[in-house]
Design a protein around this motif. Structure first.
Motif, mmCIF file in Angstrom:
data_model
loop_
_atom_site.group_PDB
_atom_site.id
_atom_site.type_symbol
_atom_site.label_atom_id
_atom_site.label_comp_id
_atom_site.label_asym_id
_atom_site.label_seq_id
_atom_site.Cartn_x
_atom_site.Cartn_y
_atom_site.Cartn_z
ATOM 1 N N GLY A 10 0.847 -1.152 -0.057
ATOM 2 C CA GLY A 10 -0.080 0.049 -0.042
ATOM 3 C C GLY A 10 1.081 1.152 0.004
ATOM 4 O O GLY A 10 0.286 2.218 0.268
ATOM 5 N N ILE A 11 2.223 1.135 -0.338
ATOM 6 C CA ILE A 11 2.811 2.375 -0.445
ATOM 7 C C ILE A 11 3.419 2.414 -1.872
ATOM 8 O O ILE A 11 4.175 1.779 -2.539
ATOM 9 N N SER A 12 2.952 3.688 -2.488
ATOM 10 C CA SER A 12 3.185 3.978 -3.814
ATOM 11 C C SER A 12 4.560 4.736 -4.041
ATOM 12 O O SER A 12 5.160 4.603 -5.270
ATOM 13 N N ASP A 13 5.092 5.378 -3.049
ATOM 14 C CA ASP A 13 6.278 6.268 -3.306
ATOM 15 C C ASP A 13 7.310 5.549 -2.301
ATOM 16 O O ASP A 13 7.132 5.692 -1.238
ATOM 17 N N PRO A 14 8.596 5.281 -3.100
ATOM 18 C CA PRO A 14 9.530 4.484 -2.354
ATOM 19 C C PRO A 14 10.143 5.602 -1.125
ATOM 20 O O PRO A 14 10.574 4.974 -0.151
ATOM 21 N N ALA A 15 9.894 6.542 -1.491
ATOM 22 C CA ALA A 15 10.472 7.678 -0.374
ATOM 23 C C ALA A 15 10.046 7.660 0.901
ATOM 24 O O ALA A 15 10.355 8.227 1.843
ATOM 25 N N ASP A 16 8.640 7.114 0.989
ATOM 26 C CA ASP A 16 7.784 6.958 2.118
ATOM 27 C C ASP A 16 8.014 5.549 2.844
ATOM 28 O O ASP A 16 7.493 5.602 4.084
ATOM 29 N N VAL A 17 8.996 4.767 2.259
ATOM 30 C CA VAL A 17 9.300 3.424 3.110
ATOM 31 C C VAL A 17 10.273 3.844 4.187
ATOM 32 O O VAL A 17 11.177 4.355 3.877
ATOM 33 N N GLY A 18 9.966 3.357 5.407
ATOM 34 C CA GLY A 18 11.062 3.405 6.370
ATOM 35 C C GLY A 18 11.831 2.106 6.614
ATOM 36 O O GLY A 18 13.132 2.179 6.944
ATOM 37 N N PHE A 19 11.350 1.234 6.515
ATOM 38 C CA PHE A 19 11.968 -0.359 6.834
ATOM 39 C C PHE A 19 11.000 -1.333 5.973
ATOM 40 O O PHE A 19 9.953 -1.271 5.704
ATOM 41 N N ALA A 20 11.830 -2.135 5.357
ATOM 42 C CA ALA A 20 11.445 -3.501 4.374
ATOM 43 C C ALA A 20 11.840 -4.546 4.626
ATOM 44 O O ALA A 20 13.402 -4.501 4.843
ATOM 45 N N VAL A 21 11.554 -5.582 4.761
ATOM 46 C CA VAL A 21 12.018 -6.899 4.882
ATOM 47 C C VAL A 21 11.799 -7.873 3.791
ATOM 48 O O VAL A 21 10.374 -8.145 3.386
ATOM 49 N N MET A 22 12.575 -8.605 3.306
ATOM 50 C CA MET A 22 12.353 -9.700 2.257
ATOM 51 C C MET A 22 12.268 -11.130 3.317
ATOM 52 O O MET A 22 13.273 -11.344 3.861
ATOM 53 N N GLU A 23 11.112 -11.640 3.233
ATOM 54 C CA GLU A 23 10.742 -12.758 4.179
ATOM 55 C C GLU A 23 11.276 -13.905 3.584
ATOM 56 O O GLU A 23 11.642 -14.040 2.468
ATOM 57 N N ALA A 24 11.147 -14.872 4.655
ATOM 58 C CA ALA A 24 11.935 -15.891 4.075
ATOM 59 C C ALA A 24 11.037 -16.882 2.858
ATOM 60 O O ALA A 24 11.576 -17.640 2.352
ATOM 61 N N ASN A 25 9.947 -16.415 2.961
ATOM 62 C CA ASN A 25 8.894 -17.332 1.786
ATOM 63 C C ASN A 25 9.128 -16.481 0.541
ATOM 64 O O ASN A 25 8.275 -16.657 -0.305
ATOM 65 N N GLY A 26 9.970 -15.109 0.446
ATOM 66 C CA GLY A 26 10.011 -14.571 -0.732
ATOM 67 C C GLY A 26 8.970 -13.282 -0.862
ATOM 68 O O GLY A 26 9.169 -12.571 -1.839
ATOM 69 N N THR A 27 8.145 -13.201 0.181
ATOM 70 C CA THR A 27 7.304 -11.787 0.162
ATOM 71 C C THR A 27 8.046 -10.727 0.762
ATOM 72 O O THR A 27 9.036 -11.062 1.613
ATOM 73 N N ILE A 28 7.726 -9.579 0.416
ATOM 74 C CA ILE A 28 8.223 -8.294 0.820
ATOM 75 C C ILE A 28 7.334 -7.373 1.832
ATOM 76 O O ILE A 28 6.006 -7.276 1.334
ATOM 77 N N THR A 29 7.720 -7.273 3.080
ATOM 78 C CA THR A 29 7.064 -6.787 3.884
ATOM 79 C C THR A 29 7.448 -5.334 4.164
ATOM 80 O O THR A 29 8.722 -5.147 4.315
ATOM 81 N N ALA A 30 6.665 -4.411 3.822
ATOM 82 C CA ALA A 30 7.142 -2.942 4.021
ATOM 83 C C ALA A 30 6.428 -1.839 5.011
ATOM 84 O O ALA A 30 5.110 -2.356 5.205
ATOM 85 N N PHE A 31 7.055 -1.157 5.628
ATOM 86 C CA PHE A 31 6.279 -0.073 6.717
ATOM 87 C C PHE A 31 7.011 1.027 6.292
ATOM 88 O O PHE A 31 7.779 1.540 6.035
ATOM 89 N N PRO A 32 5.935 2.097 6.332
ATOM 90 C CA PRO A 32 5.954 3.778 6.221
ATOM 91 C C PRO A 32 6.796 4.126 7.089
ATOM 92 O O PRO A 32 6.899 3.581 8.229
ATOM 93 N N ARG A 33 7.429 5.439 6.750
ATOM 94 C CA ARG A 33 8.229 6.084 7.904
ATOM 95 C C ARG A 33 7.320 6.584 8.823
ATOM 96 O O ARG A 33 5.935 6.526 8.621
ATOM 97 N N SER A 34 7.647 6.698 10.142
ATOM 98 C CA SER A 34 6.706 7.066 11.193
ATOM 99 C C SER A 34 6.212 8.510 10.821
ATOM 100 O O SER A 34 4.813 8.621 11.294
ATOM 101 N N SER A 35 6.733 9.180 10.178
ATOM 102 C CA SER A 35 6.151 10.415 9.811
ATOM 103 C C SER A 35 5.225 10.360 8.780
ATOM 104 O O SER A 35 4.364 11.381 8.397
ATOM 105 N N MET A 36 4.998 9.285 7.956
ATOM 106 C CA MET A 36 3.798 9.215 6.894
ATOM 107 C C MET A 36 2.717 8.164 7.344
ATOM 108 O O MET A 36 2.008 8.260 6.636
#
Length: 238
Positions: A123-149
């Motif tokens: 649900g994050i369209s702008d990469p600049a809004d991503v604060g933290f992202a993890v490549m999970e062991a099953n191949g999916t990407i979990t991304a979290f927005p910056r706290s300010s966003m």
């Protein structure tokens, strides 16, 4: 012809049972050993299904062996962190404090297109809004927005939203969901009385749900919908 028909049904049921034995993961969430298991089971079933000269046991016995090995691997992964990391891999941080880890992406053979797709799925369209992202062991990407966003939480703005759990579906397409009624510590008599107060019976209901605030939301089969306070919030038992 009838033999082929029956064999196909039996093998299809066996495939369903084998898949259920592997757990409730979605196909895109398979660990490597689970994905390999799914491919092998499908291949083993294909031959006896298409060739009636191949005994059914030639498909059943190898699948039983694979299921046994799968159970052992799953148990080992549950008990040992080291074994789980070796067999299934470990999550990898690909974005930290808004900065993309290029070296980690190269190690994972992860392209920027894959990463951006993972952001959009989160649900994050702008990469600049991503604060933290993890490549999970099953191949999916979990991304979290910056706290300010991210939107403020009710705790941050000083509002007590109270308990909010999953609404219970009590009626679906005219059928009373008895297991959900039991989970809510209610019975059919209560449900029928709550619906009768508005002139309906369960047979007339397309969907009826009860939320944790005690609000019963009812959509009738003719398209109408209404809400009523069926319970006090303090009486909610789940």
């Amino acid at each position: 012809m009838f033999t082929i028909f029956i064999r196909a049904i039996l093998l299809y049921i066996l495939m369903i049972l084998a898949t259920r034995f592997m757990g409730k993961r979605q196909m895109g969430q398979f660990q490597p050993y689970e994905f390999a298991m799914a491919l092998l089971v499908a291949n083993l079933l294909a031959t006896p299904m298409a060739d009636v000269s191949t005994p059914l046991l030639h498909g059943v016995i190898p699948i039983a062996a694979l299921l046994a090995v799968h159970g052992i691997i799953a148990l080992v992964c549950m008990k040992s962190d080291a074994a789980r990391a070796f067999i299934s891999g470990k999550p990898s941080i690909v974005v930290s404090k808004g900065v993309i880890n290029q070296a980690e992406m190269e190690r994972l053979c992860l392209t920027l297109s894959d990463l951006l797709e993972g952001f959009r799925q989160a649900g994050i369209s702008d990469p600049a809004d991503v604060g933290f992202a993890v490549m999970e062991a099953n191949g999916t990407i979990t991304a979290f927005p910056r706290s300010s966003m991210r939107p403020p939480t009710t705790k941050e703005i000083g509002v007590d939203a109270g308990y909010e759990g999953v609404p219970m579906a009590l009626v679906m397409d005219g059928h009373i969901q008895k297991s959900n009624l039991r989970s809510a510590h209610l019975d059919e008599a209560w449900l029928r009385a709550a619906l009768a107060a508005h002139g309906y019976a369960p047979d007339n209901i397309f969907l009826a749900t009860l939320d944790t605030q005690g609000i019963l939301t009812v959509q009738v089969k003719n398209g109408g919908i209404f809400q009523t306070e069926a319970l006090d919030a303090s009486e909610v038992a789940w």
